[in-house]
Design a protein around this motif. Structure first.
Motif, PDB file in Angstrom:
ATOM      1  N   THR A 280       4.417 -51.506  -1.301  1.00 55.53           N
ATOM      2  CA  THR A 280       3.152 -51.016  -1.004  1.00 55.53           C
ATOM      3  C   THR A 280       2.859 -49.563  -1.307  1.00 55.53           C
ATOM      4  OG1 THR A 280       3.443 -50.821   1.257  1.00 55.53           O
ATOM      5  CG2 THR A 280       2.533 -53.110   0.597  1.00 55.53           C
ATOM      6  N   ARG A 281       4.001 -48.978  -1.235  1.00 56.53           N
ATOM      7  CA  ARG A 281       3.843 -47.337  -1.314  1.00 56.53           C
ATOM      8  C   ARG A 281       3.314 -47.112  -2.709  1.00 56.53           C
ATOM      9  NH1 ARG A 281       5.369 -43.468   1.784  1.00 56.53           N
ATOM     10  NH2 ARG A 281       6.690 -44.887   3.043  1.00 56.53           N
ATOM     11  N   VAL A 282       2.595 -45.925  -3.123  1.00 58.12           N
ATOM     12  CA  VAL A 282       2.133 -45.779  -4.372  1.00 58.12           C
ATOM     13  C   VAL A 282       2.483 -44.230  -4.744  1.00 58.12           C
ATOM     14  CG1 VAL A 282       0.294 -47.355  -4.357  1.00 58.12           C
ATOM     15  CG2 VAL A 282      -0.354 -45.066  -3.427  1.00 58.12           C
ATOM     16  N   ALA A 283       2.428 -44.011  -5.849  1.00 50.14           N
ATOM     17  CA  ALA A 283       2.876 -42.724  -6.397  1.00 50.14           C
ATOM     18  C   ALA A 283       1.902 -41.623  -5.915  1.00 50.14           C
ATOM     19  CB  ALA A 283       3.026 -42.642  -7.934  1.00 50.14           C
ATOM     20  N   ILE A 284       0.540 -41.728  -5.922  1.00 52.13           N
ATOM     21  CA  ILE A 284      -0.306 -40.811  -5.714  1.00 52.13           C
ATOM     22  C   ILE A 284      -0.443 -40.488  -3.959  1.00 52.13           C
ATOM     23  CG2 ILE A 284      -1.508 -41.025  -7.543  1.00 52.13           C
ATOM     24  CD1 ILE A 284      -3.553 -42.485  -6.134  1.00 52.13           C
ATOM     25  N   ARG A 285       0.401 -41.033  -3.409  1.00 56.99           N
ATOM     26  CA  ARG A 285       0.551 -40.899  -1.929  1.00 56.99           C
ATOM     27  C   ARG A 285       2.053 -40.841  -1.458  1.00 56.99           C
ATOM     28  NH1 ARG A 285      -3.695 -44.676  -1.743  1.00 56.99           N
ATOM     29  NH2 ARG A 285      -2.494 -46.101  -0.701  1.00 56.99           N
ATOM     30  N   SER A 286       2.792 -39.991  -2.053  1.00 49.04           N
ATOM     31  CA  SER A 286       4.208 -40.117  -1.921  1.00 49.04           C
ATOM     32  C   SER A 286       4.777 -38.481  -1.601  1.00 49.04           C
ATOM     33  CB  SER A 286       5.037 -40.510  -2.979  1.00 49.04           C
ATOM     34  OG  SER A 286       4.618 -39.654  -4.329  1.00 49.04           O
ATOM     35  N   TRP A 287       3.868 -37.553  -1.260  1.00 51.33           N
ATOM     36  CA  TRP A 287       4.612 -36.236  -1.073  1.00 51.33           C
ATOM     37  C   TRP A 287       4.550 -36.022   0.642  1.00 51.33           C
ATOM     38  CZ3 TRP A 287       1.357 -32.099  -4.272  1.00 51.33           C
ATOM     39  CH2 TRP A 287       1.721 -32.397  -5.772  1.00 51.33           C
ATOM     40  N   TYR A 288       5.519 -35.299   0.829  1.00 47.73           N
ATOM     41  CA  TYR A 288       5.879 -35.081   2.361  1.00 47.73           C
ATOM     42  C   TYR A 288       6.372 -33.658   2.493  1.00 47.73           C
ATOM     43  CZ  TYR A 288       6.008 -39.963   3.862  1.00 47.73           C
ATOM     44  OH  TYR A 288       5.347 -41.091   3.962  1.00 47.73           O
ATOM     45  N   ASP A 289       6.099 -33.059   3.677  1.00 46.98           N
ATOM     46  CA  ASP A 289       6.864 -31.719   3.692  1.00 46.98           C
ATOM     47  C   ASP A 289       7.953 -31.729   4.662  1.00 46.98           C
ATOM     48  OD1 ASP A 289       5.104 -32.277   5.986  1.00 46.98           O
ATOM     49  OD2 ASP A 289       4.704 -30.213   6.577  1.00 46.98           O
ATOM     50  N   ALA A 290       8.988 -31.136   4.567  1.00 48.97           N
ATOM     51  CA  ALA A 290      10.268 -30.826   5.198  1.00 48.97           C
ATOM     52  C   ALA A 290      10.875 -29.503   5.461  1.00 48.97           C
ATOM     53  CB  ALA A 290      11.181 -31.846   4.580  1.00 48.97           C
ATOM     54  N   PRO A 291      11.851 -29.270   6.380  1.00 51.39           N
ATOM     55  CA  PRO A 291      12.540 -28.105   6.394  1.00 51.39           C
ATOM     56  C   PRO A 291      13.116 -27.840   5.057  1.00 51.39           C
ATOM     57  CG  PRO A 291      12.894 -29.307   8.470  1.00 51.39           C
ATOM     58  CD  PRO A 291      12.161 -30.218   7.319  1.00 51.39           C
ATOM     59  N   CYS A 292      13.107 -26.546   4.601  1.00 57.46           N
ATOM     60  CA  CYS A 292      13.444 -26.265   3.170  1.00 57.46           C
ATOM     61  C   CYS A 292      15.263 -25.985   3.179  1.00 57.46           C
ATOM     62  CB  CYS A 292      13.108 -24.726   2.914  1.00 57.46           C
ATOM     63  SG  CYS A 292      11.203 -24.661   2.715  1.00 57.46           S
ATOM     64  N   SER A 293      15.591 -26.471   4.359  1.00 57.28           N
ATOM     65  CA  SER A 293      17.222 -26.181   4.568  1.00 57.28           C
ATOM     66  C   SER A 293      17.638 -27.571   4.385  1.00 57.28           C
ATOM     67  CB  SER A 293      17.789 -25.586   5.954  1.00 57.28           C
ATOM     68  OG  SER A 293      17.017 -26.191   6.893  1.00 57.28           O
ATOM     69  N   MET A 294      16.990 -28.687   4.415  1.00 60.82           N
ATOM     70  CA  MET A 294      17.610 -29.922   3.980  1.00 60.82           C
ATOM     71  C   MET A 294      18.428 -30.085   2.685  1.00 60.82           C
ATOM     72  SD  MET A 294      14.532 -32.355   5.457  1.00 60.82           S
ATOM     73  CE  MET A 294      15.362 -34.069   5.029  1.00 60.82           C
ATOM     74  N   SER A 295      19.346 -30.818   2.580  1.00 60.92           N
ATOM     75  CA  SER A 295      20.176 -31.192   1.418  1.00 60.92           C
ATOM     76  C   SER A 295      19.639 -32.477   0.955  1.00 60.92           C
ATOM     77  CB  SER A 295      21.720 -31.209   1.681  1.00 60.92           C
ATOM     78  OG  SER A 295      22.183 -31.287   0.382  1.00 60.92           O
ATOM     79  N   LEU A 296      18.837 -32.280  -0.450  1.00 60.03           N
ATOM     80  CA  LEU A 296      18.079 -33.386  -1.102  1.00 60.03           C
ATOM     81  C   LEU A 296      18.612 -33.520  -2.538  1.00 60.03           C
ATOM     82  CD1 LEU A 296      14.834 -33.662   0.737  1.00 60.03           C
ATOM     83  CD2 LEU A 296      16.690 -34.966   1.040  1.00 60.03           C
ATOM     84  N   PRO A 297      18.471 -34.519  -3.309  1.00 60.62           N
ATOM     85  CA  PRO A 297      18.544 -34.318  -4.841  1.00 60.62           C
ATOM     86  C   PRO A 297      17.098 -33.862  -5.056  1.00 60.62           C
ATOM     87  CG  PRO A 297      18.111 -36.632  -3.778  1.00 60.62           C
ATOM     88  CD  PRO A 297      18.357 -35.620  -2.769  1.00 60.62           C
ATOM     89  N   PHE A 298      16.993 -33.572  -6.472  1.00 59.56           N
ATOM     90  CA  PHE A 298      15.646 -32.662  -6.930  1.00 59.56           C
ATOM     91  C   PHE A 298      15.225 -33.134  -8.307  1.00 59.56           C
ATOM     92  CE2 PHE A 298      19.822 -30.598  -7.426  1.00 59.56           C
ATOM     93  CZ  PHE A 298      19.915 -30.329  -8.736  1.00 59.56           C
ATOM     94  N   ILE A 299      13.992 -32.701  -8.779  1.00 59.25           N
ATOM     95  CA  ILE A 299      13.359 -32.930  -9.816  1.00 59.25           C
ATOM     96  C   ILE A 299      13.197 -31.659 -10.625  1.00 59.25           C
ATOM     97  CG2 ILE A 299      11.584 -33.987 -10.950  1.00 59.25           C
ATOM     98  CD1 ILE A 299      10.725 -35.567  -8.235  1.00 59.25           C
ATOM     99  N   CYS A 300      13.754 -31.403 -11.694  1.00 60.79           N
ATOM    100  CA  CYS A 300      13.608 -30.278 -12.675  1.00 60.79           C
ATOM    101  C   CYS A 300      12.618 -30.587 -13.835  1.00 60.79           C
ATOM    102  CB  CYS A 300      14.900 -29.817 -13.196  1.00 60.79           C
ATOM    103  SG  CYS A 300      16.318 -29.349 -11.820  1.00 60.79           S
ATOM    104  N   GLU A 301      11.741 -29.448 -14.055  1.00 62.83           N
ATOM    105  CA  GLU A 301      11.172 -29.507 -15.399  1.00 62.83           C
ATOM    106  C   GLU A 301      11.363 -28.511 -16.423  1.00 62.83           C
ATOM    107  OE1 GLU A 301       6.214 -29.477 -16.490  1.00 62.83           O
ATOM    108  OE2 GLU A 301       6.956 -29.300 -14.305  1.00 62.83           O
TER     109      GLU A 301
END
Length: 314
Positions: A280-301
């Motif tokens: 039920t989750r949709v693309a246009i409601r998928s942003w979250y904020d988090a501590p910048c020090s977390m280690s996550l994969p990423f999206i480049c443009e």
């Protein structure tokens, strides 16, 4: 003479003893003091002695009768008091059952009413969300990327300007094209938000900048589903709280935050995008904020132009 007088005196004394005693005299037992004969026992006293137990028998019968009456009375009173609480208990139990039945009916009616209200509220919520999604999709700013004009020589030594055709843009292997940009989704690489920006720069790009709902949906569709699949993209407010900017310094307009986000729960100054197993989750409601020090994969443009597409490095 004296002997005769003593004998008469003795007999008189013995007769007096017999008169004083109410019981029969035992003829086989004589006092050694009596020498000649015993005075016969009066028949009247013997008859009275035989009738002596009569009053005791009557008293015994009366006492036994009284005991029987008393016992019957006790049994009757006990049975009465035993039967009275039982009857009252049955009446009380029946009344309690009736009250419980009424309470249960009221409870069922209340639950049914609440369920109807819940269904109505859910329907209204879905309608409002649909309207909000439609409004976001129609009001999100459309960014027109500048077209690059390339001068081509002619036989007349003149130059003409031509628009770059997006159909001539080719993304490198592992990158996905949308409009004039190519996007890279890291699968094995993980880093902090700033580390992810550095890695994107080494690839010739930057963390993704998203302006439209169509662009957001395109990128989100590239993400794999998982329990909590999160990816950094190019949004931060580390310089000023709630003043979100893209990595190129431009302000963020037309966001796609989840409800209740951003909340800065624990110094959360960088943005990431998620795609979970929840359908039920949709693309246009998928942003979250988090501590910048977390280690996550990423999206480049990486913005593309035809002249650089052939020499693009991975």
């Amino acid at each position: 003479m004296s002997t005769t007088g003593g004998s008469l005196a003795t007999e008189g004394f013995y007769s007096k003893l017999i008169d004083d005693e109410p019981v029969a005299y035992d003829y086989n037992h004589r006092s050694p003091d009596v020498g000649h004969r015993a005075h016969p026992v009066s028949p009247v006293k013997l008859n009275l002695g035989a009738k002596a137990p009569g009053p005791y028998r009557l008293a015994t019968i009366c006492l036994a009768t009284l005991c029987v009456v008393l016992l019957i009375s006790i049994i009757a009173v006990t049975a009465h008091y035993k039967s009275k609480p039982q009857g009252g208990g049955e009446a009380t139990s029946e009344l309690q059952k009736q009250k419980q039945g009424a309470n249960m009916s009221d409870l069922i009616a209340t639950i049914s009413k609440l369920q109807q209200e819940k269904a109505q509220l859910q329907k209204e919520k879905d309608e409002l969300l649909a309207k909000l999604d439609a409004k976001i999709a129609t009001t999100a700013p459309q960014v027109v990327r500048p077209t690059v004009k390339v001068s081509t020589p002619t036989s007349k030594s003149t130059s003409t300007s031509t628009s770059t055709s997006t159909s001539s843009i080719v993304c490198p292997t592992g990158w996905h094209r949308f409009g004039n940009s190519c996007y890279f989704i890291s699968s094995r690489e993980r880093s902090t938000w700033s580390g992810s920006e550095t890695r994107c720069q080494k690839k010739g790009g930057h963390l993704a900048i998203i302006h439209t709902a169509e662009e957001q949906t395109f990128i989100w569709d590239l993400l794999p589903r998982a329990y909590w699949n999160a990816f950094w993209f190019g949004i931060t407010d580390e310089h000023a709280e709630d003043d979100w900017k893209w990595v190129d310094g431009t302000p963020v307009v037309g966001t796609f935050w989840e409800y209740g986000e951003p909340n800065n729960h624990n110094q959360e100054d960088c943005g990431y995008m998620i795609k979970t197993d929840v359908l039920t989750r949709v693309a246009i409601r998928s942003w979250y904020d988090a501590p910048c020090s977390m280690s996550l994969p990423f999206i480049c443009e990486k913005e593309m132009v035809p002249s650089s597409s052939a020499s693009m490095s991975h």
